[in-house]
Design a protein around this motif. Structure first.
Motif, PDB file in Angstrom:
ATOM      1  N   HIS A  51     -12.389 -49.455-111.666  1.00  0.00           N
ATOM      2  CA  HIS A  51     -12.253 -48.107-111.160  1.00  0.00           C
ATOM      3  C   HIS A  51     -13.230 -47.840-110.022  1.00  0.00           C
ATOM      4  O   HIS A  51     -12.891 -47.233-109.005  1.00  0.00           O
ATOM      5  N   ARG A  52     -14.465 -48.343-110.190  1.00  0.00           N
ATOM      6  CA  ARG A  52     -15.473 -48.152-109.131  1.00  0.00           C
ATOM      7  C   ARG A  52     -15.025 -48.832-107.833  1.00  0.00           C
ATOM      8  O   ARG A  52     -15.052 -48.255-106.757  1.00  0.00           O
ATOM      9  N   SER A  55     -12.082 -47.041-106.148  1.00  0.00           N
ATOM     10  CA  SER A  55     -12.242 -45.697-105.607  1.00  0.00           C
ATOM     11  C   SER A  55     -13.165 -45.707-104.386  1.00  0.00           C
ATOM     12  O   SER A  55     -13.618 -44.668-103.939  1.00  0.00           O
ATOM     13  N   TYR A 179     -26.807 -41.899-107.054  1.00  0.00           N
ATOM     14  CA  TYR A 179     -27.139 -42.075-108.473  1.00  0.00           C
ATOM     15  C   TYR A 179     -28.488 -41.449-108.794  1.00  0.00           C
ATOM     16  O   TYR A 179     -29.417 -41.542-107.997  1.00  0.00           O
ATOM     17  N   ILE A 219     -22.016 -51.651-108.154  1.00  0.00           N
ATOM     18  CA  ILE A 219     -21.470 -51.883-109.497  1.00  0.00           C
ATOM     19  C   ILE A 219     -22.593 -51.819-110.537  1.00  0.00           C
ATOM     20  O   ILE A 219     -22.457 -51.194-111.592  1.00  0.00           O
ATOM     21  N   GLU A 222     -23.564 -48.221-110.968  1.00  0.00           N
ATOM     22  CA  GLU A 222     -22.534 -47.487-111.708  1.00  0.00           C
ATOM     23  C   GLU A 222     -22.640 -47.756-113.216  1.00  0.00           C
ATOM     24  O   GLU A 222     -22.701 -46.843-114.031  1.00  0.00           O
ATOM     25  N   LYS A 226     -24.651 -45.290-116.053  1.00  0.00           N
ATOM     26  CA  LYS A 226     -23.867 -44.738-117.165  1.00  0.00           C
ATOM     27  C   LYS A 226     -24.618 -44.953-118.480  1.00  0.00           C
ATOM     28  O   LYS A 226     -24.680 -44.073-119.333  1.00  0.00           O
TER      29      LYS A 226
END
Ligand code: PHE
Length: 438
Positions: A51-52, A55, A179, A219, A222, A226
Motif C-alpha cells: 500500500h505504501r 500510494s 513521520y 518503507i 512506515e 506504525k
C-alpha cells in the motif's frame, strides 16, 4: 532412498539421486501461501508495504503474488549471473527437486519474468511476494521457509525521465519528514567507483541510488512508526525516540553497487533487505534494448519484521494452524501477540436447570459461575463459555450449559485431575445455587 518421481501439486517430477533432497514435510508447506492471508502477520505486513509503495505519487508497481515455489535452476541462479561455483547452489543450502528444478531460494528468481512483463505492458515497476526455501540452521528465528518481497523500478534515460526521477526523490524526502518518529540514517562507507556500471552516467548512478535508498527508508519509516504508535497507545515502557537505520555495502551477482539496510531494534542491528542498482545484462536478458534503462531492485525479508511488529517470540508460530494464534490478528492492524498454552486442552460441559425463582435461590449471574470455576481450578482453566440456553415450554424452567476448557500453560493435566475439578465445580453449583444437574 529417493523415489523415481515426485508428485507435487499435481505435477510429476523426475527425481535425481545426486540432487533430490526435498522432503515430504517441506513440500507440505508449499501450498500454505501465508502471504496471501490478509489477516495473518505476513499478509498484514505485505499489505502495509504494498500500500505504501502504491500510494507514492507518480509510481505504479505491478504486483505479482501468485508465483508457485518450484522454479528452474536457470531462474533462481543463471538468469541472475550467479557464478557456477556459488555456494548458494549447493545441495546443502538449496532444496532440489532434481538437477534442473528446485524450490526458489529468493524472490529474485522471478525478476526476469517480471521485468519482461512490465516491459510488455509499458509499466515501470513491480513488487513480488512469495514463500522462499533454504536449508539452514534451526532456531527461534530460522525456519526452512520464509517470505520475501521483491521490488524493482526502472526509468528510461531521456532528460524528461531523469527529471521525473529527480522530482520523485524530492517527493520521497518530503514524505520521510511527515513521520512523527525521526529517522536517523547512517550512510554506508563510500564505495569503490569501479562498482558503477560504465553504461550509466555518474548522475544516473547517483539518482538510482538516492531513489532506492529513500524508497526503502520510507518503507522502514512506515512500518516501524506504525509499531511505535501502537507502543505509545499501550503506554509501553521502552519507546525509541528515533529510528536508527544504517546502510552497509555488499555484493549480489545481479546488482552493482549493492547495499543492505539495517534497523536498530531491541539493541540489535536487524538486517532486513538487500538491494542494488540492476545490472544491465539482467534487463537485456528480459528483452530490453541494450543500455535503454536504468533502475534498482530490492529483496526484503518479511518474517523477521513481522515477528518484531507483532511480538511473536518463535517463528514456528507463523506456521501454526491453531485458532488461538489466528484469531489474534486482523487485516490492517498491528496487534501484540499474547502467548497461549502449548499443551492440549480438555473440554467438559456442565448443564443444569436453574432453581425456581420462587425458591430461596436467586438467578445465577454468569460471573458467579466464572468465580466458582476460577476458585476451584485456578490457572488450570483456559476459558468458560455459555454454549446453550433453553427455556422449557411447559415448566418454564431455564437450563444453561457451560463449556469449560481445562488447559495449563506449562504442563499436561491428567484426566483424573480434570474429573476431580469438574466434580467439585458441579458440587459447588448445587450446594451454592441449588441448581439441578442434567
Ligand atoms: N535476493 C537477495 C537475497 O535474498 C536480495 C536482493 C534482491 C538483493 C534484489 C538485490 C536485489 O538476499
Amino acid at each position: 532412498s529417493v523415489p523415481k518421481s515426485l508428485e507435487i501439486n499435481g505435477v510429476s517430477y523426475q527425481s535425481d539421486p545426486n540432487f533430490t533432497n526435498v522432503t515430504e514435510s517441506i513440500l507440505n508447506l508449499t501450498d500454505r501461501s501465508l502471504h496471501l492471508n490478509e489477516s495473518h502477520p505476513i499478509g498484514i505486513l505485505r499489505n502495509i508495504i504494498e500500500h505504501r509503495f502504491n500510494s507514492l505519487p507518480g509510481s505504479h508497481f505491478a504486483t505479482f503474488n501468485h508465483f508457485k515455489p518450484i522454479v528452474t535452476k536457470w531462474q533462481n541462479f543463471d538468469s541472475l549471473g550467479f557464478p557456477k561455483d556459488h555456494p548458494g547452489r549447493s545441495v546443502s543450502d538449496t532444496y532440489y527437486i532434481n538437477g534442473e528444478t528446485l524450490l526458489r531460494t529468493h524472490t529474485s528468481a522471478h525478476e526476469q519474468e517480471c521485468f519482461h512483463s512490465i516491459k510488455e505492458n509499458n509499466e515501470e515497476a513491480f513488487l513480488i511476494s512469495a514463500d522462499v526455501y533454504r536449508r539452514d540452521e534451526i532456531d527461534r528465528t530460522h525456519y526452512p521457509v520464509f517470505h520475501q518481497m521483491e521490488g524493482a523500478h526502472l526509468w528510461g534515460r531521456s532528460s524528461e525521465e531523469l527529471h521525473h526521477l529527480e522530482k520523485s526523490i524530492k517527493e520521497l524526502e518530503q514524505l520521510l519528514k511527515n513521520y512523527t518518529t525521526k529517522i536517523v540514517v547512517k550512510e554506508a562507507d563510500p564505495f569503490d567507483d569501479s562498482t558503477r556500471q560504465p553504461y550509466m552516467t555518474n548522475k544516473e548512478a547517483l539518482l538510482c541510488e538516492a531513489h532506492l535508498k529513500r524508497s526503502l527508508e520510507l518503507i522502514v519509516a512506515e512500518v516501524f512508526s506504525k509499531k511505535i504508535e501502537s507502543m505509545k497507545l499501550k503506554k509501553s515502557t521502552e519507546i525509541p525516540d528515533s529510528l536508527q537505520v544504517r546502510w552497509v555495502t555488499t555484493t549480489f551477482p545481479w546488482t552493482t553497487p549493492s547495499w543492505e539496510i539495517e534497523v536498530w531494534w531491541n539493541n540489535d542491528w536487524l538486517e532486513i533487505c538487500g538491494c542494488g542498482v540492476v545490472k544491465e545484462q539482467v534487463l537485456r536478458n528480459a528483452g530490453y534494448k541494450a543500455d535503454s534503462k536504468i533502475g534498482w531492485a530490492f529483496g526484503l525479508g518479511l518474517d523477521r519484521i513481522a515477528m518484531l511488529l507483532f511480538e511473536i517470540p518463535d517463528i514456528r508460530l507463523l506456521w501454526t494452524k491453531d485458532e488461538r494464534f489466528h484469531k489474534q490478528f486482523k487485516k490492517g492492524e498491528i496487534t501484540t501477540f499474547k502467548p497461549y498454552s502449548k499443551y492440549p486442552g480438555t473440554l467438559r460441559d456442565v448443564a443444569f436447570w436453574l432453581p425456581d425463582t420462587s425458591e430461596k435461590f436467586k438467578e445465577i449471574h454468569e460471573n458467579d459461575i466464572m468465580e466458582i470455576v476460577r476458585n476451584i481450578a485456578g490457572d488450570l482453566v483456559e476459558s468458560v463459555k455459555l454454549t446453550d440456553e433453553f427455556l422449557h415450554p411447559k415448566t418454564h424452567r431455564k437450563s444453561l450449559c457451560y463449556r469449560i476448557n481445562y488447559q495449563s500453560m506449562d504442563r499436561n493435566i491428567t484426566n483424573a485431575e480434570i474429573n476431580d475439578l469438574q466434580n467439585k465445580v458441579n458440587h459447588e453449583l448445587v450446594s451454592k445455587y441449588g441448581v439441578e444437574l442434567r
